[in-house]
Design a protein around this motif. Structure first.
Motif, PDB file in Angstrom:
ATOM      1  N   GLU A   1      49.614  37.547  51.856  1.00 33.10           N
ATOM      2  CA  GLU A   1      48.773  37.270  52.897  1.00 33.10           C
ATOM      3  C   GLU A   1      47.300  37.899  52.583  1.00 33.10           C
ATOM      4  OE1 GLU A   1      49.710  39.256  56.630  1.00 33.10           O
ATOM      5  OE2 GLU A   1      51.578  38.426  56.693  1.00 33.10           O
ATOM      6  N   LEU A   2      47.298  38.732  51.552  1.00 29.08           N
ATOM      7  CA  LEU A   2      45.885  39.043  50.957  1.00 29.08           C
ATOM      8  C   LEU A   2      45.430  37.751  50.183  1.00 29.08           C
ATOM      9  CD1 LEU A   2      43.587  41.008  50.332  1.00 29.08           C
ATOM     10  CD2 LEU A   2      45.052  41.849  48.445  1.00 29.08           C
ATOM     11  N   ALA A   3      46.358  37.030  49.329  1.00 26.22           N
ATOM     12  CA  ALA A   3      45.871  35.923  48.572  1.00 26.22           C
ATOM     13  C   ALA A   3      45.425  34.809  49.514  1.00 26.22           C
ATOM     14  CB  ALA A   3      47.311  35.527  48.000  1.00 26.22           C
TER      15      ALA A   3
ATOM     16  N   GLY B   1      36.572  33.985  46.180  1.00 29.15           N
ATOM     17  CA  GLY B   1      38.022  33.719  45.840  1.00 29.15           C
ATOM     18  C   GLY B   1      39.014  34.702  45.332  1.00 29.15           C
ATOM     19  N   LEU B   2      39.794  34.658  44.707  1.00 28.13           N
ATOM     20  CA  LEU B   2      40.833  35.793  44.210  1.00 28.13           C
ATOM     21  C   LEU B   2      40.620  35.981  42.763  1.00 28.13           C
ATOM     22  CD1 LEU B   2      44.671  35.592  45.105  1.00 28.13           C
ATOM     23  CD2 LEU B   2      43.854  36.093  42.745  1.00 28.13           C
ATOM     24  N   ASN B   3      40.207  37.189  42.496  1.00 26.16           N
ATOM     25  CA  ASN B   3      40.091  37.613  41.186  1.00 26.16           C
ATOM     26  C   ASN B   3      41.447  38.082  40.540  1.00 26.16           C
ATOM     27  OD1 ASN B   3      39.634  40.063  39.157  1.00 26.16           O
ATOM     28  ND2 ASN B   3      37.693  38.570  38.894  1.00 26.16           N
ATOM     29  N   PHE B   4      41.938  37.614  39.605  1.00 24.66           N
ATOM     30  CA  PHE B   4      43.351  38.050  39.011  1.00 24.66           C
ATOM     31  C   PHE B   4      43.480  39.445  38.901  1.00 24.66           C
ATOM     32  CE2 PHE B   4      43.346  33.554  37.532  1.00 24.66           C
ATOM     33  CZ  PHE B   4      43.987  32.959  38.448  1.00 24.66           C
ATOM     34  N   ALA B   5      42.428  40.130  37.941  1.00 20.60           N
ATOM     35  CA  ALA B   5      42.473  41.676  37.595  1.00 20.60           C
ATOM     36  C   ALA B   5      42.434  42.479  38.896  1.00 20.60           C
ATOM     37  CB  ALA B   5      41.427  41.503  36.543  1.00 20.60           C
ATOM     38  N   ASP B   6      41.556  42.030  39.711  1.00 26.85           N
ATOM     39  CA  ASP B   6      41.463  43.011  40.896  1.00 26.85           C
ATOM     40  C   ASP B   6      42.882  42.869  41.789  1.00 26.85           C
ATOM     41  OD1 ASP B   6      38.861  43.580  40.699  1.00 26.85           O
ATOM     42  OD2 ASP B   6      38.023  42.173  42.203  1.00 26.85           O
ATOM     43  N   PHE B   7      43.287  41.481  41.883  1.00 30.81           N
ATOM     44  CA  PHE B   7      44.364  41.606  42.690  1.00 30.81           C
ATOM     45  C   PHE B   7      45.648  42.168  41.964  1.00 30.81           C
ATOM     46  CE2 PHE B   7      48.080  38.811  44.338  1.00 30.81           C
ATOM     47  CZ  PHE B   7      47.682  38.733  45.831  1.00 30.81           C
ATOM     48  N   VAL B   8      45.948  42.115  40.747  1.00 28.04           N
ATOM     49  CA  VAL B   8      47.084  42.885  40.082  1.00 28.04           C
ATOM     50  C   VAL B   8      46.920  44.479  40.406  1.00 28.04           C
ATOM     51  CG1 VAL B   8      46.490  43.325  37.663  1.00 28.04           C
ATOM     52  CG2 VAL B   8      48.583  42.752  38.268  1.00 28.04           C
ATOM     53  N   ALA B   9      45.607  44.802  40.214  1.00 32.43           N
ATOM     54  CA  ALA B   9      45.306  46.451  40.516  1.00 32.43           C
ATOM     55  C   ALA B   9      45.744  46.947  41.993  1.00 32.43           C
ATOM     56  CB  ALA B   9      43.986  46.588  39.984  1.00 32.43           C
TER      57      ALA B   9
ATOM     58  N   GLY C   1      49.833  45.086  42.454  1.00 36.03           N
ATOM     59  CA  GLY C   1      50.906  45.134  41.423  1.00 36.03           C
ATOM     60  C   GLY C   1      51.269  43.495  41.376  1.00 36.03           C
ATOM     61  N   PHE C   2      51.013  42.529  41.821  1.00 33.95           N
ATOM     62  CA  PHE C   2      51.398  41.353  41.564  1.00 33.95           C
ATOM     63  C   PHE C   2      50.398  40.408  40.781  1.00 33.95           C
ATOM     64  CE2 PHE C   2      53.925  42.261  45.293  1.00 33.95           C
ATOM     65  CZ  PHE C   2      55.193  41.584  44.935  1.00 33.95           C
ATOM     66  N   ASP C   3      50.787  39.634  39.679  1.00 31.29           N
ATOM     67  CA  ASP C   3      50.220  38.914  38.895  1.00 31.29           C
ATOM     68  C   ASP C   3      50.151  37.349  39.777  1.00 31.29           C
ATOM     69  OD1 ASP C   3      48.887  36.929  37.479  1.00 31.29           O
ATOM     70  OD2 ASP C   3      50.013  37.583  35.492  1.00 31.29           O
TER      71      ASP C   3
ATOM     72  N   HIS D   1      39.660  33.841  35.126  1.00 25.54           N
ATOM     73  CA  HIS D   1      39.215  35.179  35.843  1.00 25.54           C
ATOM     74  C   HIS D   1      40.008  34.885  37.109  1.00 25.54           C
ATOM     75  CE1 HIS D   1      36.517  36.358  32.899  1.00 25.54           C
ATOM     76  NE2 HIS D   1      35.959  35.093  32.920  1.00 25.54           N
ATOM     77  N   GLY D   2      39.970  33.830  38.060  1.00 28.21           N
ATOM     78  CA  GLY D   2      40.514  33.896  39.392  1.00 28.21           C
ATOM     79  C   GLY D   2      40.667  32.406  39.811  1.00 28.21           C
ATOM     80  N   VAL D   3      41.000  32.354  41.156  1.00 27.78           N
ATOM     81  CA  VAL D   3      41.097  31.146  41.772  1.00 27.78           C
ATOM     82  C   VAL D   3      40.290  30.953  43.230  1.00 27.78           C
ATOM     83  CG1 VAL D   3      43.427  31.594  42.409  1.00 27.78           C
ATOM     84  CG2 VAL D   3      42.719  29.475  42.620  1.00 27.78           C
ATOM     85  N   ARG D   4      39.769  29.907  43.504  1.00 25.43           N
ATOM     86  CA  ARG D   4      39.138  29.910  44.525  1.00 25.43           C
ATOM     87  C   ARG D   4      39.191  28.309  45.024  1.00 25.43           C
ATOM     88  NH1 ARG D   4      34.329  27.269  43.106  1.00 25.43           N
ATOM     89  NH2 ARG D   4      34.080  27.703  40.758  1.00 25.43           N
TER      90      ARG D   4
END
Ligand code: SF4
Length: 405
Positions: A331-333, A342-350, A353-355, A378-381
């Motif tokens: 839901e956050l994604a 968009g979604l920053n991969f490093a922030d998201f995993v922090a 906990g999901f890559d 870095h991310g996806v948008r």
């Protein structure tokens, strides 16, 4: 943990079951309107007496009281009064509400306090009271500057009420102002939408929200569509309007930071960003939604039922769910993809906990190849093309199977 509806009508939600976290956002739902707009599916009722509204405020403060007992600590950074039409509360009742909330919670971190207002109802005295009580942002439902379109929506204000309200708000000291607009109204063409948009930008508010009209089930406008009395705008026209809005507001220094929200730098709505980044919030008042660390519920969407629950010192919560970590991350994604950044991969995993690259590798791969998503290290948008299918695409990040993981 599985996603489950834990509570519907039987046992009330016990706040002591919630995790001991600090909640950063407070929403207050004021369910009164002087007329029901035909597209609206928010919970609101008309023709209420000042006595009922005074009683409502007293009960809101009792509901707030429940949240002072822990383990959740409500120390808001952002506050938002929506509705309904919050400014329909009598001035003394609103003043009591603002002071009463301040007495019950620590407001020393509040950085943004928004109240929704109807352009036909605000006065200088009312705005001054709000400003002196600490409210620093007003949001006006302008919707359109075309009287025929306002009539189609059954909005009971005149286009000239909007500049008048903005001037009144500025006289009272407000600088943080938002205008809500609606496009793809039946009968509206690109020229007419462009005209409304120009009249809105001429008022120079630092924030504009522009949503396509949706035909929510059971609203009068949806019934008219079903009966063939009203035609929904063509998808291609709706998209053209969205693209025009994004290009024009970017040119004017208010670029989109979310699919439907536009702001000058630093003027983004911090409260909505709490929702869109998976933060914790508590809602007071009938139908208000809350989220605390994966626990989610809404208040009873009925004034009488809400009143009865609060009178017996119970949380008026229904539809209580606890989200599985996977569902919460999905839901956050979904929400992050609607943001321009968009979604920053490093922030998201922090945070989760999901890559995201591993958890949704198929979706990211597929939609990047078709040009609907833009993905880098870095991310996806969303891409410009992806905007056209933003909701459907974001929905691909949440699957029914996520509930049990
Ligand atoms: S004023 Fe706002 S909340 Fe009230 S009926 Fe109209 S759209 Fe709904």
């Amino acid at each position: 943990m599985s996603l489950a509806v834990l509570n519907n009508t039987a046992a009330p939600l016990d706040p002591s079951a919630l995790p001991p976290v600090q909640v950063e956002a407070l929403y207050v739902h004021v369910p009164f309107c002087f007329h029901k707009c035909h597209y609206c599916d928010f919970y609101s009722i008309t023709h209420q007496s000042p006595e009922r509204m005074n009683h409502f405020v007293a009960l809101l403060l009792r509901e707030a009281e429940i949240w002072t007992r822990g383990p959740v600590t409500l120390r808001p950074r952002t506050i938002f009064f929506g509705g309904g039409t919050p400014t329909l509360l009598p001035i003394d009742a609103m003043s009591r509400l603002l002071a009463g909330l301040r007495e019950r919670f620590d407001f020393s971190d509040v950085a943004e306090w928004t109240i929704e207002a109807n352009p036909a109802t605000v006065t200088l005295e009312y705005c001054r009271m709000l400003r002196s009580a600490g409210v620093d942002r007003l949001s006006f439902g302008a919707q359109s500057f075309d009287p025929r379109e306002l009539k189609t929506l059954e909005r009971h204000h005149d286009p000239d009420d909007v500049p008048r309200s903005i001037a009144t708000a500025r006289d009272a000291g407000f600088t943080r102002l938002n205008l809500d607009l609606i496009f793809a109204i039946p009968g509206q063409d690109l020229a007419s939408w462009s005209d409304s948009l120009e009249r809105a930008v001429a008022l120079n508010t630092p924030h504009i929200s522009a949503y396509a009209l949706t035909f929510e089930p059971n609203t009068p406008i949806a019934v008219k569509k079903r009966l063939g009395i009203m035609q929904q705008a063509e998808e291609s026209l709706e998209l053209e309007m969205l693209r025009h809005t994004r290009a024009r507001l970017t040119e004017l220094g208010r670029p989109p930071y979310e699919v439907s929200n536009f702001a000058a730098p630093g003027e983004e709505c911090q409260h909505n960003l709490v929702y869109w980044t998976g933060g914790n919030y508590i809602g007071l008042g009938p139908s208000a939604a809350s989220h605390v660390q994966g626990w989610r519920w809404r208040n009873r969407p009925h004034l009488g039922e809400w009143e009865r629950a609060v009178e017996s010192s119970q949380l008026p919560a229904i539809d209580v769910e606890t989200l599985s970590p996977r569902r919460r991350a999905g839901e956050l994604a979904m929400l992050l993809l609607r943001l321009t950044r968009g979604l920053n991969f490093a922030d998201f995993v922090a945070r989760t906990g999901f890559d995201a690259r591993a958890a949704w590798s198929d979706q990211i791969d597929r939609f990047s190849k078709t040009g609907l998503l833009v993905c880098d290290d870095h991310g996806v948008r969303l891409s410009e093309r992806g905007l056209a299918v933003a909701d459907a695409l974001a929905g691909e990040f949440v699957a029914p199977g996520d509930d049990n993981e």
